[in-house]
Design an enzyme around this catalytic site. Structure first.
Site, PDB file in Angstrom:
ATOM      1  N   ASP A  55       0.858  -1.187   0.000  1.00 43.17           N
ATOM      2  CA  ASP A  55       0.000   0.000   0.000  1.00 43.17           C
ATOM      3  C   ASP A  55       0.892   1.234   0.000  1.00 43.17           C
ATOM      4  O   ASP A  55       1.538   1.549   0.989  1.00 43.17           O
ATOM      5  CB  ASP A  55      -0.909  -0.017   1.228  1.00 43.17           C
ATOM      6  N   GLU A 135      30.088  14.536  -1.062  1.00 36.83           N
ATOM      7  CA  GLU A 135      30.892  14.506   0.160  1.00 36.83           C
ATOM      8  C   GLU A 135      29.920  14.413   1.336  1.00 36.83           C
ATOM      9  O   GLU A 135      29.041  15.259   1.477  1.00 36.83           O
ATOM     10  CB  GLU A 135      31.741  15.768   0.289  1.00 36.83           C
ATOM     11  N   GLU A 137      29.184  14.700   5.120  1.00 39.12           N
ATOM     12  CA  GLU A 137      29.562  15.186   6.451  1.00 39.12           C
ATOM     13  C   GLU A 137      28.479  14.770   7.445  1.00 39.12           C
ATOM     14  O   GLU A 137      27.286  14.848   7.144  1.00 39.12           O
ATOM     15  CB  GLU A 137      29.718  16.709   6.437  1.00 39.12           C
ATOM     16  N   GLU A 216      36.257  16.458  10.504  1.00 40.93           N
ATOM     17  CA  GLU A 216      35.904  17.757   9.923  1.00 40.93           C
ATOM     18  C   GLU A 216      36.119  18.876  10.939  1.00 40.93           C
ATOM     19  O   GLU A 216      36.570  18.650  12.056  1.00 40.93           O
ATOM     20  CB  GLU A 216      34.463  17.749   9.412  1.00 40.93           C
ATOM     21  N   GLU A 224      33.821  13.325   7.994  1.00 35.63           N
ATOM     22  CA  GLU A 224      33.433  13.293   6.580  1.00 35.63           C
ATOM     23  C   GLU A 224      33.929  12.026   5.923  1.00 35.63           C
ATOM     24  O   GLU A 224      35.033  11.550   6.199  1.00 35.63           O
ATOM     25  CB  GLU A 224      33.992  14.503   5.824  1.00 35.63           C
ATOM     26  N   HIS A 273      28.257  18.376  -0.294  1.00 40.32           N
ATOM     27  CA  HIS A 273      28.723  19.005  -1.530  1.00 40.32           C
ATOM     28  C   HIS A 273      28.700  17.971  -2.649  1.00 40.32           C
ATOM     29  O   HIS A 273      29.140  16.832  -2.453  1.00 40.32           O
ATOM     30  CB  HIS A 273      30.142  19.546  -1.367  1.00 40.32           C
ATOM     31  N   ARG A 344      35.131  28.726  -1.122  1.00 44.17           N
ATOM     32  CA  ARG A 344      34.088  27.996  -0.408  1.00 44.17           C
ATOM     33  C   ARG A 344      32.918  28.879   0.018  1.00 44.17           C
ATOM     34  O   ARG A 344      31.965  28.388   0.617  1.00 44.17           O
ATOM     35  CB  ARG A 344      34.698  27.282   0.803  1.00 44.17           C
ATOM     36  N   GLU A 363      31.775  21.805  -8.023  1.00 41.17           N
ATOM     37  CA  GLU A 363      30.902  21.271  -6.968  1.00 41.17           C
ATOM     38  C   GLU A 363      29.833  22.278  -6.596  1.00 41.17           C
ATOM     39  O   GLU A 363      30.069  23.490  -6.572  1.00 41.17           O
ATOM     40  CB  GLU A 363      31.711  20.877  -5.730  1.00 41.17           C
TER      41      GLU A 363
END
Length: 478
Positions: A55, A135, A137, A216, A224, A273, A344, A363
């Protein structure tokens, strides 16, 4: 390589390896795995032909004429589940709806949407393969608790490696990671190193090649795992597997793991990312030695499509209220709609280290792992293809390249920049206004997008209605 090419091979494997159960894993609208299980001896040709009925009305999709659906296993996804006491084979697949004239693919099912986006890409003649590399994290914690009642709203999480535990009496090692000081930190401060290595070996056994893992920036257990590049729908499958492995391995180790974008205030958040490139006839489309940062005009147009639709994309790539607590200045998370090399603070970053023609890529930095990976990756592809079809030049639209720290611009300079949505509701507003690029050739059905927006608005309204502990401090005495 897939484990099995036919049912007979799967049956023989189950008999020889003592597999007793077959666990079928399906994806709901939010991107969570659900499952149902049959005894191994019931796996036969009829299972592959007629599927397993269920269902679908409880999976969150838009209502269909008939909610009865069938799950069709994909034997290429089969793998022993490492977390079950009873030997079990895990298999993913696709969903079809029952019609009088026969079964047909359920157009809202996440895996079907991703496959249809890839079909559109091939029919367009632009490319025949989208290659991506996420990536991942996440935070690995010792414990978490939360409470949401009329008279009490709270949550608490903890990990021994956090600096706030430096004053604990008793068995305290004294090794604590400073706030925002965890990037590539080494043992003994990196207390989850062996755990991550074990996860990577489990992922390799499941057919997921890991590029590397590391601690990280976030001091309280942020880590990560980055995987090698792969084709889009296959990578969506692997995204589901990775999250399943991380969470269950954490529980088995007496820990808990979360991919929440911003579980800890004033610490770095968890992004996902997504690196990407297109190929046609085995050749890369994004490389041009003479182009900006070595990128071709097709790559720039693809980026232009992503930036053109960035605000509406956020409703699918960042679909939680918590997502927008991460997308704030100061924590290496993007807030500005733009592109640049090795920057970044922009939504799109072009890695300077990716110089070879077959690996030239960029990215997208805003997505996080609360997304449904099939919808998110498919939406990214559709936005980029729209940019190529329209030849959307990101430079002509004023989206860069921004080869500067966007966080450090003056307020006057920031006035001319476009920004990502600041809330989930704002992203949903953008999706309502801008979604034709998603519905092209029926890749994303309108009923699916309407159901998505309705469900996510309900989540946003719920969170907005709950008094926040910070409000008590701000307003209690007014």
């Amino acid at each position: 390589m897939p484990m099995f090419e036919n049912v007979r091979q799967a049956q023989d494997y189950c008999k020889n390896q003592g597999i007793r159960m077959i666990d079928f894993k399906m994806v709901d609208i939010n991107g969570r795995w659900r499952h149902l299980t049959i005894p191994a001896e019931r796996l036969d040709e009829s299972t592959m032909c007629y599927g397993i009925g269920f269902d679908g009305s409880n999976y969150g999709y838009a209502p269909v004429e008939k909610s009865d659906m069938v799950f069709l296993p994909d034997l290429s996804t089969a793998h022993p589940d490492p977390f079950t006491e009873v030997p079990t084979l895990s298999i993913s697949g696709n969903v079809r709806v029952l019609r009088d004239t026969g079964n047909e693919p359920f157009d809202q099912y996440p895996r079907n949407v991703a496959l249809k986006a890839e079909e559109f890409m091939r029919r367009s003649g632009i490319a025949d393969q989208m290659i991506i590399g996420p990536e991942f994290e996440f935070h690995l914690l010792d414990r978490v608790s939360y409470d949401c009642r009329p008279n009490r709203v709270s949550y608490e999480l903890d990990t021994m490696q956090a600096e706030w535990n430096s004053g604990l009496p008793g068995a305290n090692s004294g090794y604590h990671v400073p706030r925002e000081g965890g990037y590539h930190i080494c043992a003994p401060l990196d207390s989850s190193y062996d755990f991550r290595s074990k996860i990577c070996l489990m992922l390799a056994d499941w057919g997921i090649d890991v590029k590397y893992h590391h601690h990280e920036v976030g001091g309280p257990g942020q880590v990560e795992i980055e995987v090698e590049l792969g084709s889009m729908t296959d990578m969506a499958d692997k995204t589901m597997i990775l999250k399943y492995v991380v969470r269950n391995a954490a529980v088995a180790a007496g820990k808990t793991a979360t991919f929440m974008p911003k579980p800890i205030y004033q610490e770095a958040g968890n992004g996902m990312h997504v690196h990407m490139l297109l190929r046609k006839d085995g050749k890369p489309l994004f490389y041009d030695e003479a182009g900006y940062s070595g990128l071709s005009k097709e790559a720039h147009w693809f980026m232009g499509g992503l930036l053109m639709h960035a605000r509406s994309l956020c409703a699918l790539t960042n679909p939680s209220t918590n997502s927008f607590k991460r997308l704030v200045p100061g924590y290496e998370a993007p807030v500005t709609i733009g592109y640049a090399t090795s920057n970044r603070s922009a939504v799109i970053r072009i890695p300077a280290y990716a110089k070879a023609s077959d690996s030239k890529r960029f990215e997208l930095r805003n997505p996080d792992a609360t997304c449904n990976p099939y919808y998110a990756y498919a939406a990214i592809l559709m936005a980029g293809l729209d940019g190529i079809l329209r030849q959307t030049d990101p430079h002509e639209h004023g989206w860069g390249p921004f080869d500067c720290n966007l966080y450090q611009l003056s307020e006057e300079e920031k006035m001319g920049l476009e920004s990502l949505p600041k809330t989930l509701s704002e992203a949903l507003d953008a999706l309502e206004k801008d979604h034709e690029y998603l519905t092209r050739d029926g890749v994303f059905p309108e009923p699916l997008l309407n159901a998505w927006i309705k469900n996510k608005r309900a989540e946003a309204e719920l969170v907005e209605q709950i008094p926040h502990p910070a409000e008590i401090g701000l307003y209690y005495d007014l």
